[in-house]
Scaffold this active site. Structure first.
Site, PDB file in Angstrom:
ATOM      1  N   THR A 283       0.854  -1.199   0.000  1.00 56.50           N
ATOM      2  CA  THR A 283       0.000   0.000   0.000  1.00 56.50           C
ATOM      3  C   THR A 283       0.878   1.234   0.000  1.00 56.50           C
ATOM      4  OG1 THR A 283      -0.055   0.469   2.376  1.00 56.50           O
ATOM      5  CG2 THR A 283      -1.570  -1.229   1.536  1.00 56.50           C
ATOM      6  N   ASP A 284       0.308   2.368  -0.318  1.00 53.68           N
ATOM      7  CA  ASP A 284       0.997   3.612  -0.013  1.00 53.68           C
ATOM      8  C   ASP A 284       0.832   3.880   1.489  1.00 53.68           C
ATOM      9  OD1 ASP A 284       2.462   5.905  -0.177  1.00 53.68           O
ATOM     10  OD2 ASP A 284       1.363   6.769  -1.852  1.00 53.68           O
TER      11      ASP A 284
END
Ligand code: BGC
Length: 756
Positions: A283-284
């Site tokens: 994920t970011d």
């Protein structure tokens, strides 16, 4: 030189095949065996990626992270610098956790490590794939010498939105060029063998469409048709999969109203099922917990959503670590979901060779020898010179002669920390030159350089503060008039003025959106005062995005866009300013006349009421500004001139299984050597869906001596004519096509052919 680069490319391709052929069966056996020993908690631990920013500066490591590592609750860490601190934590994982599983260490090595290359937007302006590949290779050598084996790059978000600060981190507005750059970067980072001590794993980001936020505001909503996604925004991500990228990062925005991180259509159906991606997805930063704000549910719900979508690793949100066990017991995720994600992360570690030797990237001797070397700096300096775009050069003010007195003014003229550009986490700015220092060096005793800052970034101290963070502060407390007067006095004494202006480096990048794109007020006022001196002026425009420069184009004879050129920017600028190198950069973003034209991009659709000339009632135009940009995509001047003689097509018909050739002879008609980027565009005249007025389909960067000619050949085959139709099938349709060749997207010669 060309042969060398072809050989290199072939070698990379061949080795990539071998690397792909890594003994899959052996890897599977190893991971089956390891996973057989892992507890549920240890498997979930592999999916956890905490940040270690707090650890970098301390000599003792944070107890919390260390405790988690020992308990097998950490899969990797990121953005910590230095072999010593990284080794300390790797030792904890390897020696003190139950199964001794090594950590993966990531970092935002976006455009170089300590040798910083130009920001990605600038890199794209070079159109030089060999040099871009080499920049990633050098970044990889330096980063791996310092303990990093995974980079959060390349960032390949197509962007037609200069208000968005992260335009600086991508490669501009074009999917064809963006795809080529994505491939080159991945080849440079990953090389032939991921387990090689000098290569690291790439992470293509931000999947997907992060570059199209509404109103250009960072993290904002994205809403787009699937046809547009597939044709205009997805190609560089897909190129990343095809080039064998080891990992992907999710984007913060929604896609079809579902955040990318929890979007199963995107992460599984498109990325894995359709494109065949077999790496892992991270994920970011806190993108899982941010889904709570998106209104998708509580932490447990959004974490399950992310895992089910096909997201494997949780950056900083603690969502997987904190909730997956419970979700499993409640049947909201399955053991198979967790196993799949865990396996993908272990595979990445395996491919990086970390199970063979967890300290593979932790050789302190390499760190001393291989970082910020003379050779690396020379490569960065040369590439930087290729990224500057000469927008205009009336009266040939540039290049300057090394003589007389030169007034160097402006807020960017004497700053060190602003040279490398945004997202240069590993930069060692103390070692870099300011433009003032480099210019004094460049002229030696042949000329005198006089410096005055002349003004602050802008009058508004608060805006300046927010645009100069992380040690880039440069506010001068003197009254504006005092600063301006000083600059004008110096200018009056000199023969020529070089104005180093524009944005400080943190005015682009993450969370640096702007609603105006003009040169800032205090700088514009200074430019006016300088113009009043009547001296010739060169404007060096520092910027991480497209700038609106109507007044400047009218009033300042020479404008060189220098973006942010990296650690060697200052010397590179001098190389071009004094004519040791002729500028050759070409715009990869369209330069608007006003922010109201945004989004403005060259490969747009036609309307039913197109208007080639301004103004005409009941056609598609504005009352107050023409449709066309200030400078078109592909545009950029040189100190020499190039002539394109008559282009030819080898045939005016083509079969879907065949190909034709477009040719043009380019001649250097000036009196110095220069590089030119020859561009090929194609228009599909009639289609089952509306098709763009032109699309980049080829380019070649050539260097010509004065008087020298080169025949440039582009081969056109069916692959180049394909697009995604309304059913998202990738097809080419028979009919007429227009082929355009030229030095930019506007000044082209045209011929047509028919696809049978
Ligand atoms: C950025 C990413 C970056 C990550 C890790 C995020 O805020 O959006 O581009 O890779 O932080 O530093």
């Amino acid at each position: 030189m060309r042969i060398k680069s072809i050989v290199f490319t072939l070698a990379v391709a061949l080795c990539a095949l071998t690397a792909q052929a890594v003994d899959q069966a052996k890897m599977n056996r190893f991971i089956d065996d390891l996973m057989g020993k892992m507890t549920l908690q240890e498997k979930i631990g592999q999916l956890n990626l905490p940040v270690t920013g707090d650890i970098i500066t301390g000599s003792t490591v944070s107890g919390d992270v260390v405790g988690k590592i020992k308990a097998g609750q950490v899969g990797g860490l990121f953005n910590m610098k230095g072999v010593q601190s990284i080794r300390a934590l790797q030792e904890v994982a390897v020696k003190q956790s139950r199964l001794h599983i090594p950590l993966i260490f990531g970092m935002d090595v976006i455009h170089g490590y300590e040798t910083v290359f130009p920001i990605p937007l600038a890199l794209s302006m070079s159109w030089d794939m060999d040099a871009i590949r080499n920049s990633a290779r050098i970044a990889s050598i330096e980063a791996t010498a310092d303990g990093i084996c995974w980079t959060f790059s390349p960032m390949v978000d197509i962007c037609r939105e200069p208000r968005w600060g992260r335009m600086s981190e991508g490669n501009g507005e074009d999917p064809f060029l963006g795809s080529a750059i994505c491939r080159a970067m991945i080849q440079g980072y990953q090389g032939a063998d991921l387990a090689d001590q000098t290569t690291m794993m790439a992470c293509v980001k931000h999947f997907a469409l992060y570059g199209a936020p509404e109103a250009g505001r960072d993290y904002n909503t994205v809403d787009m048709s699937h046809v547009r996604m597939f044709n205009e925004y997805f190609p560089p991500y897909k190129a990343g999969v095809d080039a064998g990228a080891g990992s992907f990062m999710t984007s913060f925005n929604v896609i079809d109203y579902i955040p990318a991180t929890g979007n199963r259509w995107l992460m599984t159906e498109v990325l894995r099922d359709r494109w065949g991606f077999d790496g892992f997805v991270v994920t970011d930063y806190t993108a899982i917990s941010e889904m709570i704000n998106h209104g998708m549910g509580d932490l447990q719900t959004v974490s399950a959503l992310a895992l089910k979508a096909g997201t494997d690793m949780d950056m900083v949100a603690d969502g997987f670590l904190g909730t997956l066990e419970q979700s499993l017991s409640e049947g909201k995720v399955t053991m198979e979901d967790i196993d799949k994600a865990c396996r993908r992360i272990l595979e990445a570690k395996y491919k990086l060779g970390l199970f063979d030797d967890p300290y593979r990237y932790l050789d302190a001797k390499r760190a001393k020898k291989e970082i910020y070397t003379d050779a690396n700096r020379a490569a960065a300096r040369k590439l930087a010179t290729e990224t500057f775009v000469l927008l205009q050069n009336k009266d040939n003010v540039l290049p300057l002669e090394r003589k007389g007195k030169i007034a160097l003014v402006g807020p960017l003229a004497n700053t060190r920390a602003n040279m490398p550009g945004t997202w240069s986490v590993a930069a060692a700015s103390d070692r870099y030159s300011t433009l003032f220092e480099a210019m004094q060096r460049a002229v030696g005793n042949k000329a005198e350089v006089m410096y005055a800052k002349g003004c602050n970034v802008c009058y508004d101290a608060e805006l300046e503060k927010n645009s100069t963070m992380f040690g880039r502060e440069m506010r001068d407390e003197r009254p504006a008039s005092v600063m301006r007067d000083e600059a004008v006095r110096i200018a009056n004494e000199c023969d020529v003025i070089v104005a180093a202006m524009g944005e400080p480096s943190e005015m682009s990048g993450e969370s640096s959106s702007r609603s105006e794109l003009t040169i800032l007020d205090a700088q514009k006022d200074l430019l006016e005062a300088l113009k009043a001196t009547g001296k010739p002026i060169v404007l060096l425009n520092f910027s991480g995005r497209a700038t609106v420069m109507n007044w400047e184009v009218e009033n300042i004879p020479t404008i060189l866009n220098v973006w942010f050129g990296g650690s060697e920017a200052a010397d590179a600028i001098c190389d071009v300013v004094f004519g040791d190198v002729s500028p050759s950069g070409k715009l990869t973003v369209t330069m608007p006349r006003s922010v109201g034209q945004v989004p403005i991009y060259y490969n747009h659709l036609n309307t039913g009421r197109p208007n080639p000339k301004w103004f005409s009632k009941f056609t598609s135009n504005y009352l107050d500004v023409p449709n066309n940009p200030l400078f078109p995509f592909g545009y950029g001047l040189s100190y020499t001139s190039f002539e394109y003689s008559h282009m030819t097509l080898s045939s005016n018909t083509m079969n879907a299984s065949g190909s034709i050739q477009a040719q043009v002879t380019v001649t250097n008609t000036g009196n110095r050597e220069g590089a030119e980027v020859v561009q090929l565009y194609i228009r599909d005249m009639v289609g089952s869906i509306a098709r763009p007025v032109q699309e980049l389909k080829g380019f070649e960067r050539i260097t010509l001596k004065p008087g020298e000619s080169r025949l440039v050949t582009f081969t056109i085959d069916a692959e180049l004519l394909k697009f995604y139709n309304k059913d998202l099938n990738y097809v080419c349709e028979p009919g007429d096509f227009e082929v355009m060749v030229g030095p930019n997207s506007r000044d082209v010669q045209r011929l047509t052919f028919t696809l049978k």
